[in-house]
Design an enzyme around this catalytic site. Sequence first.
Site, short mmCIF file in Angstrom:
data_model
loop_
_atom_site.label_atom_id
_atom_site.label_comp_id
_atom_site.label_asym_id
_atom_site.label_seq_id
_atom_site.Cartn_x
_atom_site.Cartn_y
_atom_site.Cartn_z
N SER A 302 127.14 13.08 38.14
CA SER A 302 125.82 13.36 38.70
C SER A 302 125.89 14.33 39.88
O SER A 302 126.27 15.49 39.72
CB SER A 302 125.16 12.04 39.09
OG SER A 302 123.80 12.21 39.39
N ASP A 313 130.93 27.78 39.36
CA ASP A 313 130.15 28.91 38.85
C ASP A 313 130.18 30.10 39.80
O ASP A 313 130.14 31.25 39.37
CB ASP A 313 128.70 28.49 38.60
CG ASP A 313 128.54 27.71 37.31
OD1 ASP A 313 129.55 27.48 36.62
OD2 ASP A 313 127.40 27.32 36.99
N LYS A 327 126.97 13.73 33.46
CA LYS A 327 125.62 13.19 33.69
C LYS A 327 124.75 14.30 34.28
O LYS A 327 124.86 14.63 35.46
CB LYS A 327 125.65 11.99 34.65
CG LYS A 327 124.26 11.42 34.94
CD LYS A 327 124.33 10.27 35.93
CE LYS A 327 122.94 9.68 36.20
NZ LYS A 327 122.04 10.62 36.90
#
Length: 537
Positions: A302, A313, A327
């Site tokens: 999460s 990224d 999640k």
Amino acid sequence: MSSRIRRTAFSLVVFFSACGIAGTFISQKVGAQSSTEESSFRDSLKSFTNVYQVVSDNYAEPLSGDKPDQVIYDGAIPGMLRVLDPHSNFYDPKAYAKMREDQHGKYYGVGMVIQPQNNKIVVVYPYEGTPSFKAGLRPGDVIVSVDGKSTDNLNSEDVANMLKGPKGTHVHLTVTREGAAAPLTFDLVRDEIPHPSIDLKYEIRPGIAYIHITQFQETTGREFSDALDQFGNLKGLVLDLRGNPGGLLTEAVSVCDKLLSRGQVIVSQRGRAYPEQIYRATHGNGGRDFPVVVLTNHGTASAAEIVSGALQDHDRAIIVGEITFGKGLVQTVYQLSDNTGLALTTYHYYTPSGRLIQRNYNGVSLYDYYYNHDQPQEGKDREVKLTDSGRTVYGGGGISPDYKIDTPKSNHFQDLLAAHYAFFNFAKHYLANRTVTKDFQVDDAVLDQFKQFLTSQNIAYTDQDFNSVSDWLKTSIKAEIFTSQFGQLEGLRTRANWDPMIAQALTYMPQAATLEQAAEKAAVEKQTAHIATPTAQ
């Protein structure tokens, strides 16, 4: 229809309405429904009420006491939510209060962790700086009474509730301790007990910081900022997110804001009842750059995946360890009647490159979803995205590490010692009539005493058992003794200094430095290209 049935039906109307509103007023939502949808809803509710009436009238035992609430809280509502997704969840009053306490990161009490052991309530450790710690409570102390009330036949939750109370009030404890001739009494004054989300932060190598975040709660962003300020001019950071189940999205964003450049996207969330929301680094790291290695495992989930995904990224960090849980569903918590709560999935979150991290749960049992971590292979049925510098990353099943490090597997002997609380109980026994200093080492004499202790506890072992995990044994013994003698932080640091996954993570610091340079170069090239692009006048 009896008054109890009417009360149950009313509770369900409130609950089902909350499930349907997803951020809008009930009247608005109902008004937007077609007459067919509204009729279907009423028919379904009537069917449930009829079933409940039959059960109430004809079940073998009367639905008295807490049974009616259990039928709703533990049966009907969780059953409905499981049909939706694995993460929408209902909190009864006790669970809701505990969830809010965890989010706040503080409570009022005496500050200790307790657990049941051999039908007794045992102190695992007091939090440092709390009333329990200052008064001299130790790991291994057995709590026999609280304010004169015996703890016999009480569970740890019952005793914990007795220890909590308003700030400034007194609570009297009686404990037994190995090596003490008689029970010990303590008069503790309850205080605010902070429960920080960063349980360990220190310079693990010269210029290299180590920070372990256990969860994301209301204090996490501030704790992380304070930790970075404490270290000063860093040459590198190991950010340990292993076992972090997530928590508050805003705090995950706050942590990323301290590491990324101002304006960089951290995460976006999209849901049916809400417009897309994009979170960016509003302050940024102010040019304070240093290599970052993020350590993950299957329990990283999460909000912890938001941090891992954003840093990966933007090529801000090397991710090492295991693929994360997967999640990508965001829950909004609605407070319902009777101090209950509903955590309802209202968004999907996406990393800056556009990856949806959520793992597939269709046709998967709850047990397999939570405990079977077989993830899809990279490149197989997984969406492909690119980082800022053009590296390939994958979505649809957790954050894949840039370098894989497996969690060490325990053997039967290690599991046996854990099941018998062998290190915890040995530390209590070893320190019953002695103290140690911080230069203490587990030598052959200490190991011989540990073997004798295992024999006295009827725990079987062989020389091969000891030889196969000797470093782990020495670390575990030392960590428990240091926890008892000096406090929880020294025990945690002892384990971290030995931890083979942390040791391997540190070896990737040069790769993290190279990645950071590549990210800076890509940012400069992007900015140059933007300036050089002609615009129509």
